[in-house]
Design a protein around this motif. Structure first.
Motif, PDB file in Angstrom:
ATOM      1  N   ASP A  28      -3.442  -9.492  -6.090  1.00 55.60           N
ATOM      2  CA  ASP A  28      -2.984  -9.864  -7.429  1.00 55.60           C
ATOM      3  C   ASP A  28      -3.179  -8.712  -8.418  1.00 55.60           C
ATOM      4  O   ASP A  28      -2.323  -8.481  -9.290  1.00 55.60           O
ATOM      5  CB  ASP A  28      -3.733 -11.097  -7.924  1.00 55.60           C
ATOM      6  CG  ASP A  28      -3.288 -12.378  -7.218  1.00 55.60           C
ATOM      7  OD1 ASP A  28      -2.215 -12.366  -6.589  1.00 55.60           O
ATOM      8  OD2 ASP A  28      -4.031 -13.379  -7.292  1.00 55.60           O
ATOM      9  N   ALA A  29      -4.291  -8.004  -8.297  1.00 57.55           N
ATOM     10  CA  ALA A  29      -4.535  -6.862  -9.184  1.00 57.55           C
ATOM     11  C   ALA A  29      -3.518  -5.754  -8.917  1.00 57.55           C
ATOM     12  O   ALA A  29      -3.025  -5.114  -9.855  1.00 57.55           O
ATOM     13  CB  ALA A  29      -5.952  -6.334  -8.988  1.00 57.55           C
ATOM     14  N   ALA A  30      -3.207  -5.526  -7.655  1.00 57.07           N
ATOM     15  CA  ALA A  30      -2.216  -4.511  -7.315  1.00 57.07           C
ATOM     16  C   ALA A  30      -0.831  -4.916  -7.796  1.00 57.07           C
ATOM     17  O   ALA A  30      -0.048  -4.075  -8.268  1.00 57.07           O
ATOM     18  CB  ALA A  30      -2.217  -4.280  -5.801  1.00 57.07           C
ATOM     19  N   ILE A  31      -0.500  -6.199  -7.674  1.00 56.99           N
ATOM     20  CA  ILE A  31       0.790  -6.701  -8.145  1.00 56.99           C
ATOM     21  C   ILE A  31       0.924  -6.493  -9.655  1.00 56.99           C
ATOM     22  O   ILE A  31       1.999  -6.111 -10.142  1.00 56.99           O
ATOM     23  CB  ILE A  31       0.949  -8.185  -7.778  1.00 56.99           C
ATOM     24  CG1 ILE A  31       1.204  -8.331  -6.269  1.00 56.99           C
ATOM     25  CG2 ILE A  31       2.077  -8.840  -8.572  1.00 56.99           C
ATOM     26  CD1 ILE A  31       1.165  -9.760  -5.770  1.00 56.99           C
ATOM     27  N   ALA A  32      -0.140  -6.722 -10.384  1.00 56.99           N
ATOM     28  CA  ALA A  32      -0.102  -6.534 -11.837  1.00 56.99           C
ATOM     29  C   ALA A  32       0.234  -5.090 -12.187  1.00 56.99           C
ATOM     30  O   ALA A  32       1.007  -4.824 -13.113  1.00 56.99           O
ATOM     31  CB  ALA A  32      -1.437  -6.946 -12.452  1.00 56.99           C
ATOM     32  N   VAL A  33      -0.330  -4.161 -11.437  1.00 56.59           N
ATOM     33  CA  VAL A  33      -0.029  -2.741 -11.663  1.00 56.59           C
ATOM     34  C   VAL A  33       1.432  -2.447 -11.340  1.00 56.59           C
ATOM     35  O   VAL A  33       2.152  -1.810 -12.119  1.00 56.59           O
ATOM     36  CB  VAL A  33      -0.950  -1.843 -10.815  1.00 56.59           C
ATOM     37  CG1 VAL A  33      -0.545  -0.373 -10.939  1.00 56.59           C
ATOM     38  CG2 VAL A  33      -2.405  -2.019 -11.222  1.00 56.59           C
ATOM     39  N   SER A  43      -2.578   2.427  -6.279  1.00 57.63           N
ATOM     40  CA  SER A  43      -3.435   3.184  -5.371  1.00 57.63           C
ATOM     41  C   SER A  43      -4.729   2.411  -5.181  1.00 57.63           C
ATOM     42  O   SER A  43      -5.065   1.533  -5.993  1.00 57.63           O
ATOM     43  CB  SER A  43      -3.751   4.576  -5.930  1.00 57.63           C
ATOM     44  OG  SER A  43      -4.556   4.474  -7.097  1.00 57.63           O
ATOM     45  N   MET A  44      -5.440   2.734  -4.136  1.00 58.47           N
ATOM     46  CA  MET A  44      -6.721   2.068  -3.897  1.00 58.47           C
ATOM     47  C   MET A  44      -7.662   2.304  -5.077  1.00 58.47           C
ATOM     48  O   MET A  44      -8.362   1.387  -5.527  1.00 58.47           O
ATOM     49  CB  MET A  44      -7.337   2.580  -2.602  1.00 58.47           C
ATOM     50  CG  MET A  44      -6.520   2.290  -1.348  1.00 58.47           C
ATOM     51  SD  MET A  44      -6.538   0.540  -0.880  1.00 58.47           S
ATOM     52  CE  MET A  44      -8.164   0.429  -0.115  1.00 58.47           C
ATOM     53  N   GLN A  45      -7.671   3.519  -5.584  1.00 57.94           N
ATOM     54  CA  GLN A  45      -8.570   3.850  -6.687  1.00 57.94           C
ATOM     55  C   GLN A  45      -8.207   3.086  -7.960  1.00 57.94           C
ATOM     56  O   GLN A  45      -9.079   2.553  -8.649  1.00 57.94           O
ATOM     57  CB  GLN A  45      -8.539   5.356  -6.956  1.00 57.94           C
ATOM     58  CG  GLN A  45      -9.510   5.808  -8.040  1.00 57.94           C
ATOM     59  CD  GLN A  45      -9.666   7.307  -8.072  1.00 57.94           C
ATOM     60  OE1 GLN A  45      -9.312   7.996  -7.122  1.00 57.94           O
ATOM     61  NE2 GLN A  45     -10.207   7.831  -9.166  1.00 57.94           N
ATOM     62  N   ARG A  46      -6.896   3.018  -8.255  1.00 61.88           N
ATOM     63  CA  ARG A  46      -6.461   2.330  -9.473  1.00 61.88           C
ATOM     64  C   ARG A  46      -6.793   0.842  -9.401  1.00 61.88           C
ATOM     65  O   ARG A  46      -7.290   0.252 -10.367  1.00 61.88           O
ATOM     66  CB  ARG A  46      -4.960   2.535  -9.653  1.00 61.88           C
ATOM     67  CG  ARG A  46      -4.315   1.675 -10.732  1.00 61.88           C
ATOM     68  CD  ARG A  46      -4.847   2.014 -12.134  1.00 61.88           C
ATOM     69  NE  ARG A  46      -4.310   1.093 -13.126  1.00 61.88           N
ATOM     70  CZ  ARG A  46      -3.114   1.222 -13.697  1.00 61.88           C
ATOM     71  NH1 ARG A  46      -2.321   2.233 -13.360  1.00 61.88           N
ATOM     72  NH2 ARG A  46      -2.712   0.370 -14.610  1.00 61.88           N
ATOM     73  N   VAL A  47      -6.498   0.228  -8.270  1.00 61.61           N
ATOM     74  CA  VAL A  47      -6.755  -1.208  -8.129  1.00 61.61           C
ATOM     75  C   VAL A  47      -8.252  -1.489  -8.203  1.00 61.61           C
ATOM     76  O   VAL A  47      -8.686  -2.447  -8.857  1.00 61.61           O
ATOM     77  CB  VAL A  47      -6.159  -1.733  -6.819  1.00 61.61           C
ATOM     78  CG1 VAL A  47      -6.558  -3.182  -6.582  1.00 61.61           C
ATOM     79  CG2 VAL A  47      -4.631  -1.603  -6.844  1.00 61.61           C
ATOM     80  N   VAL A  69      -0.198  -2.801   0.271  1.00 58.49           N
ATOM     81  CA  VAL A  69       1.160  -3.158  -0.150  1.00 58.49           C
ATOM     82  C   VAL A  69       1.696  -4.326   0.672  1.00 58.49           C
ATOM     83  O   VAL A  69       2.485  -5.143   0.167  1.00 58.49           O
ATOM     84  CB  VAL A  69       2.116  -1.947  -0.078  1.00 58.49           C
ATOM     85  CG1 VAL A  69       1.678  -0.867  -1.054  1.00 58.49           C
ATOM     86  CG2 VAL A  69       2.244  -1.402   1.322  1.00 58.49           C
ATOM     87  N   ALA A  70       1.278  -4.428   1.929  1.00 58.35           N
ATOM     88  CA  ALA A  70       1.686  -5.578   2.733  1.00 58.35           C
ATOM     89  C   ALA A  70       1.094  -6.860   2.159  1.00 58.35           C
ATOM     90  O   ALA A  70       1.766  -7.903   2.096  1.00 58.35           O
ATOM     91  CB  ALA A  70       1.256  -5.391   4.184  1.00 58.35           C
ATOM     92  N   ALA A  71      -0.147  -6.807   1.726  1.00 52.41           N
ATOM     93  CA  ALA A  71      -0.778  -7.971   1.106  1.00 52.41           C
ATOM     94  C   ALA A  71      -0.102  -8.318  -0.216  1.00 52.41           C
ATOM     95  O   ALA A  71       0.036  -9.504  -0.561  1.00 52.41           O
ATOM     96  CB  ALA A  71      -2.265  -7.699   0.878  1.00 52.41           C
ATOM     97  N   MET A  72       0.341  -7.306  -0.939  1.00 53.76           N
ATOM     98  CA  MET A  72       1.083  -7.549  -2.180  1.00 53.76           C
ATOM     99  C   MET A  72       2.376  -8.307  -1.898  1.00 53.76           C
ATOM    100  O   MET A  72       2.725  -9.251  -2.607  1.00 53.76           O
ATOM    101  CB  MET A  72       1.406  -6.217  -2.865  1.00 53.76           C
ATOM    102  CG  MET A  72       0.217  -5.482  -3.435  1.00 53.76           C
ATOM    103  SD  MET A  72       0.643  -3.765  -3.879  1.00 53.76           S
ATOM    104  CE  MET A  72       1.941  -4.016  -5.100  1.00 53.76           C
TER     105      MET A  72
END
Length: 221
Positions: A28-33, A43-47, A69-72
């Motif tokens: 969810d955090a990666a999707i928001a980005v 990126s792993m660092q950003r998330v 990205v697959a989980a996203m």
């Protein structure tokens, strides 16, 4: 890349602190980005930073960006919808639902085109759902081809939705005011739309003509 990332049992730690995050929370955090800034910003660092953790701590849950990205994609697509009776109505609902979810997350098209990412249960569930809705009389290969063609139509429509099609149509309309004689077929089509309507129906027009073709084929086999 861990091919069985979604399928292998996850070991439960017997010592140390309990996991503070879940894969869904990370996705969810990666999707928001990605929704705000595009897939390249993920990126792993950003998330990890957005979640208030270090990059290294995130690897406890996700081996790398391919799995992230697959989980996203799994979270963004969610479970396929309940489908109505009748294969045409069912596949129309299936296609409309996929289009809606892709429209909400334009970066998902980019993820789908990526090689080297694990396939999760949600992707397989969408395939299962479409295959289950198909009429009888098709071979296994033909059933897969029907679903693939349907998915391509959905993805193509979703991709076009982000390319300024309305602006293009407006631009052509302005050009035709002075150059209609050079493009008589374009001018005729635009004039017909202006008098009778029917614009912006390409998605459903394509669906229905494709289904017509499947029906005609089934009558021959």
């Amino acid at each position: 890349m861990t091919a069985d990332f979604f399928w292998a049992p996850r070991p439960k730690p017997t010592r140390g602190p309990k996991p503070a995050l879940t894969l869904d929370e990370i996705a969810d955090a990666a999707i928001a980005v990605a929704d705000a800034e595009g897939l390249a910003a993920v990126s792993m660092q950003r998330v990890a930073a957005d979640l208030g953790y270090t990059k290294m701590s995130l690897y406890r849950y996700v081996p790398g960006k391919a799995e992230l990205v697959a989980a996203m994609l799994e979270r963004a697509m969610s479970t396929p919808p309940a489908l109505p009776h009748g294969w045409r109505a069912a596949l129309t609902t299936w296609a409309e639902s996929m289009l809606t979810r892709l429209a909400g997350h334009p970066w998902a098209l980019e993820v789908m085109a990526l090689g080297g990412r694990p396939v999760g249960p949600t992707e397989v569930a969408w395939l299962e759902s479409a295959l289950a809705a198909l009429p009888t009389g098709l071979t296994g290969a033909e059933r897969m081809d029907v679903v693939a063609t349907l998915a391509w139509h959905v993805r193509g429509t979703a991709a076009e939705a982000g390319t300024g099609e309305t602006e293009f149509t407006a631009s052509v309309g302005r050009i035709l005011r002075e150059h209609a004689d050079r493009y008589p077929n374009v001018a005729s089509a635009f004039a017909d739309v202006a008098s009778r309507g029917g614009a912006d129906q390409a998605f459903h027009f394509g669906l229905n003509r494709f289904f017509d073709g499947v029906e005609a084929y089934l009558e021959r086999v």
